[in-house]
Scaffold this motif. Structure first.
Motif, mmCIF file in Angstrom:
data_model
loop_
_atom_site.group_PDB
_atom_site.id
_atom_site.type_symbol
_atom_site.label_atom_id
_atom_site.label_comp_id
_atom_site.label_asym_id
_atom_site.label_seq_id
_atom_site.Cartn_x
_atom_site.Cartn_y
_atom_site.Cartn_z
ATOM 1 N N SER A 157 0.847 -1.202 0.000
ATOM 2 C CA SER A 157 0.000 0.000 0.000
ATOM 3 C C SER A 157 0.878 1.246 0.000
ATOM 4 C CB SER A 157 -0.918 -0.007 1.214
ATOM 5 O OG SER A 157 -0.161 -0.005 2.409
ATOM 6 N N PRO A 158 0.337 2.394 -0.504
ATOM 7 C CA PRO A 158 1.136 3.627 -0.564
ATOM 8 C C PRO A 158 1.590 4.070 0.823
ATOM 9 C CG PRO A 158 -0.850 3.827 -1.916
ATOM 10 C CD PRO A 158 -0.996 2.566 -1.122
ATOM 11 N N ALA A 159 2.769 4.689 0.872
ATOM 12 C CA ALA A 159 3.335 5.158 2.139
ATOM 13 C C ALA A 159 3.803 6.597 2.001
ATOM 14 C CB ALA A 159 4.501 4.269 2.569
ATOM 15 N N THR A 160 3.744 7.332 3.117
ATOM 16 C CA THR A 160 4.327 8.672 3.182
ATOM 17 C C THR A 160 5.636 8.580 3.950
ATOM 18 O OG1 THR A 160 3.102 9.187 5.202
ATOM 19 C CG2 THR A 160 2.084 9.799 3.096
ATOM 20 N N SER A 161 6.560 9.484 3.618
ATOM 21 C CA SER A 161 7.898 9.350 4.184
ATOM 22 C C SER A 161 8.619 10.689 4.198
ATOM 23 C CB SER A 161 8.696 8.340 3.352
ATOM 24 O OG SER A 161 10.072 8.392 3.654
ATOM 25 N N GLN A 162 9.518 10.851 5.161
ATOM 26 C CA GLN A 162 10.479 11.949 5.085
ATOM 27 C C GLN A 162 11.443 11.678 3.935
ATOM 28 O OE1 GLN A 162 12.159 12.010 9.066
ATOM 29 N NE2 GLN A 162 10.769 13.650 9.702
ATOM 30 N N THR A 163 12.046 12.744 3.390
ATOM 31 C CA THR A 163 12.948 12.638 2.239
ATOM 32 C C THR A 163 14.366 13.016 2.655
ATOM 33 O OG1 THR A 163 11.144 13.212 0.741
ATOM 34 C CG2 THR A 163 13.372 13.399 -0.125
ATOM 35 N N THR A 164 15.349 12.255 2.194
ATOM 36 C CA THR A 164 16.738 12.554 2.537
ATOM 37 C C THR A 164 17.210 13.819 1.813
ATOM 38 O OG1 THR A 164 17.713 11.316 0.685
ATOM 39 C CG2 THR A 164 17.184 10.079 2.697
ATOM 40 N N GLU A 165 18.332 14.348 2.281
ATOM 41 C CA GLU A 165 19.039 15.381 1.525
ATOM 42 C C GLU A 165 19.545 14.742 0.225
ATOM 43 O OE1 GLU A 165 18.408 18.275 4.397
ATOM 44 O OE2 GLU A 165 19.335 18.536 2.424
ATOM 45 N N LYS A 166 20.012 15.574 -0.714
ATOM 46 C CA LYS A 166 20.606 15.016 -1.934
ATOM 47 C C LYS A 166 21.906 14.330 -1.549
ATOM 48 C CE LYS A 166 22.128 16.095 -6.629
ATOM 49 N NZ LYS A 166 22.334 17.152 -7.659
ATOM 50 N N LEU A 167 22.001 13.043 -1.867
ATOM 51 C CA LEU A 167 23.172 12.229 -1.560
ATOM 52 C C LEU A 167 23.940 12.027 -2.857
ATOM 53 C CD1 LEU A 167 21.330 9.646 0.726
ATOM 54 C CD2 LEU A 167 22.381 11.820 1.369
ATOM 55 N N SER A 168 25.067 12.727 -3.013
ATOM 56 C CA SER A 168 25.751 12.811 -4.304
ATOM 57 C C SER A 168 27.191 12.350 -4.182
ATOM 58 C CB SER A 168 25.701 14.259 -4.817
ATOM 59 O OG SER A 168 26.442 14.406 -6.000
ATOM 60 N N SER A 169 27.744 11.892 -5.314
ATOM 61 C CA SER A 169 29.171 11.568 -5.382
ATOM 62 C C SER A 169 29.945 12.649 -6.120
ATOM 63 C CB SER A 169 29.359 10.208 -6.077
ATOM 64 O OG SER A 169 28.892 10.259 -7.414
ATOM 65 N N VAL A 170 29.319 13.806 -6.371
ATOM 66 C CA VAL A 170 29.964 14.937 -7.049
ATOM 67 C C VAL A 170 30.426 15.931 -5.989
ATOM 68 C CG1 VAL A 170 29.659 16.798 -8.721
ATOM 69 C CG2 VAL A 170 28.518 14.602 -9.078
ATOM 70 N N ASP A 171 31.700 16.350 -6.036
ATOM 71 C CA ASP A 171 32.282 17.213 -4.996
ATOM 72 C C ASP A 171 31.433 18.441 -4.719
ATOM 73 O OD1 ASP A 171 35.686 16.721 -6.245
ATOM 74 O OD2 ASP A 171 34.360 15.410 -5.103
ATOM 75 N N GLU A 172 30.993 19.140 -5.785
ATOM 76 C CA GLU A 172 30.302 20.415 -5.621
ATOM 77 C C GLU A 172 28.935 20.270 -4.944
ATOM 78 O OE1 GLU A 172 33.376 20.691 -8.637
ATOM 79 O OE2 GLU A 172 31.664 19.325 -8.436
ATOM 80 N N ASP A 173 28.346 19.072 -4.961
ATOM 81 C CA ASP A 173 27.026 18.855 -4.352
ATOM 82 C C ASP A 173 27.102 18.601 -2.849
ATOM 83 O OD1 ASP A 173 25.692 16.942 -7.168
ATOM 84 O OD2 ASP A 173 25.934 19.101 -6.851
ATOM 85 N N ILE A 174 28.286 18.322 -2.325
ATOM 86 C CA ILE A 174 28.420 17.888 -0.931
ATOM 87 C C ILE A 174 28.739 19.093 -0.052
ATOM 88 C CG2 ILE A 174 29.619 16.327 0.637
ATOM 89 C CD1 ILE A 174 30.349 14.621 -1.797
ATOM 90 N N PRO A 175 27.949 19.361 1.014
ATOM 91 C CA PRO A 175 28.237 20.488 1.912
ATOM 92 C C PRO A 175 29.609 20.343 2.569
ATOM 93 C CG PRO A 175 26.015 19.648 2.272
ATOM 94 C CD PRO A 175 26.703 18.662 1.381
ATOM 95 N N ASP A 176 30.261 21.489 2.819
ATOM 96 C CA ASP A 176 31.601 21.472 3.413
ATOM 97 C C ASP A 176 31.605 20.817 4.791
ATOM 98 O OD1 ASP A 176 32.805 24.668 2.077
ATOM 99 O OD2 ASP A 176 32.526 22.708 1.169
ATOM 100 N N TRP B 99 29.815 18.373 5.851
ATOM 101 C CA TRP B 99 29.823 16.923 5.678
ATOM 102 C C TRP B 99 31.249 16.425 5.398
ATOM 103 C CZ3 TRP B 99 25.051 14.994 2.393
ATOM 104 C CH2 TRP B 99 23.869 15.468 3.001
ATOM 105 N N LEU B 100 31.931 17.133 4.485
ATOM 106 C CA LEU B 100 33.294 16.737 4.115
ATOM 107 C C LEU B 100 34.234 16.849 5.313
ATOM 108 C CD1 LEU B 100 33.477 18.512 0.640
ATOM 109 C CD2 LEU B 100 33.289 16.054 1.043
ATOM 110 N N LEU B 101 34.042 17.885 6.139
ATOM 111 C CA LEU B 101 34.872 18.041 7.334
ATOM 112 C C LEU B 101 34.641 16.889 8.312
ATOM 113 C CD1 LEU B 101 34.534 21.887 7.970
ATOM 114 C CD2 LEU B 101 36.631 20.666 7.397
ATOM 115 N N GLN B 102 33.364 16.563 8.573
ATOM 116 C CA GLN B 102 33.054 15.487 9.516
ATOM 117 C C GLN B 102 33.593 14.140 9.035
ATOM 118 O OE1 GLN B 102 28.817 15.621 9.951
ATOM 119 N NE2 GLN B 102 28.818 17.664 10.883
ATOM 120 N N ALA B 103 33.673 13.970 7.723
ATOM 121 C CA ALA B 103 34.117 12.690 7.158
ATOM 122 C C ALA B 103 35.616 12.689 6.847
ATOM 123 C CB ALA B 103 33.326 12.370 5.897
ATOM 124 N N HIS B 104 36.352 13.731 7.280
ATOM 125 C CA HIS B 104 37.819 13.789 7.180
ATOM 126 C C HIS B 104 38.322 13.926 5.739
ATOM 127 C CE1 HIS B 104 37.362 10.984 10.907
ATOM 128 N NE2 HIS B 104 37.054 12.243 11.214
#
Length: 336
Positions: free
Chosen positions: A278-297, A299-304
């Motif tokens: 049956s249909p479901a409602t859901s929260q949506t994630t942020e954009k999860l990208s493998s492109v450098d310019e799409d990733i917030p700084d 996030w990159l800092l926390q991930a070293h």
């Protein structure tokens, strides 16, 4: 005579050079994309048909390497610019999200880095927001009013006899009825509050560079689906909001688990169907990208991946990060 020869030599060198510059400037004036229409040996209609077929294959298989190989076989002067030209032309023709060919084309172009956010927005379908269901209004309970009991009739005096003197019978006083007692109104049972979403996001993060195996490591989104008690839940459908790749079902990669591959692209995920289909409602994630310019700084800092904001900006500008090799963890949990 010597000066005349020198003059003739200058004319012979300068005039052809000036003509060449004029011709190049005129050609550039027509724009990059008009070159494709006049390129010798290119049948624009046939090429467009081939590209649409490649885009449809990519939408169903998500195999970017195969798509690139098919595009290279067309021997276009600049494949990315040609794709960007087709997307822009379709938008100008008014072809929107309901046009599957246009949607397939923009997903392929986005995977190759040949689109802009405006192009993607023009051919994307927003996720509808669920309308909450209001609980029914309770009906007031009527109050019963007691009916007063009838007053007893006075007793008949006994008949007189010859031998006995009649004695007057004392009538008992008629009882006075007090005010009716109010019947207490039953307390209504409150309706349970329905959560705003069937599934919520309890975890969403980028893997550290160490977890991901360095800059030649993985490029996946690892998704886990749990029930309300925190146990793995199979059979739940998870999709990306642009529907660029086929949906995945939890349990494909282990109890409650599924995975998405990233090929120098990115998208947002949400749950679309419950375990019973049956249909479901859901929260949506942020954009999860493998492109450098799409990733917030941050996030990159926390991930070293970089040491401070300035280092992140420098690495992004000089392509010194791990382009194409980033992974994410996401957990969806049922709200009830």
């Amino acid at each position: 005579m010597k000066n005349s020869k020198i003059l003739l030599l200058i004319i012979a060198l300068v005039i052809p050079l000036f003509c060449m510059v004029t011709i190049l400037a005129g050609a550039l004036g027509f724009g990059v994309f008009s070159t494709f229409a006049s390129e010798p040996g290119i049948d624009s209609e046939a090429v467009e048909t081939e590209i649409l077929a490649i885009a449809a294959d990519y939408a169903s298989s998500n195999n970017l390497e195969a798509a690139i190989e098919q595009l290279n076989a067309l021997k276009l002067p600049n494949t990315e610019q040609y794709l960007s030209y087709l997307v822009d032309r379709y938008i100008q023709e008014g072809r929107g999200p309901e046009d599957i060919e246009a949607v397939n084309l923009v997903h392929l172009a986005d995977a190759l880095g040949a689109t802009t956010p405006l192009m993607i927005a023009a051919l994307s379908t927003p996720t509808p927001v669920p309308t909450p269901t209001l609980p029914p209004t309770s009906t007031p309970v009527p109050i019963d009013t007691p009916t007063p009991a009838p007053t007893a009739a006075p007793a008949e005096p006994p008949a007189p006899t010859d031998t006995a003197v009649p004695t007057d019978t004392i009538e008992p006083p008629t009882p006075t009825l007090g005010p009716p007692t109010n019947t207490p109104e039953p307390t209504a049972t409150p309706e349970p509050t329905q959560p705003p979403f069937d599934f919520v996001i309890t975890d969403q993060r980028i893997l550290t560079i160490e977890e991901n195996g360095g800059c030649m490591g993985k490029h996946q989104i690892f998704v886990t689906v749990l029930d309300a008690a925190g146990n793995p839940l199979d059979g739940v459908t998870v999709e990306d909001t642009y529907q660029a790749v086929p949906p995945k079902v939890s349990g494909e990669k282990g109890p409650g688990k599924l995975e998405y591959d990233l090929w120098k692209n990115g998208f947002s995920l949400h749950v679309t169907k419950k375990e019973d289909g049956s249909p479901a409602t859901s929260q949506t994630t942020e954009k999860l990208s493998s492109v450098d310019e799409d990733i917030p700084d941050d996030w990159l800092l926390q991930a070293h991946y970089c040491s401070d904001p300035a280092d992140c900006a420098t690495r992004k500008g000089s392509n010194q990060l791990c382009r194409g090799h980033y992974s994410y963890f996401v957990t969806f949990q049922k709200a009830y």
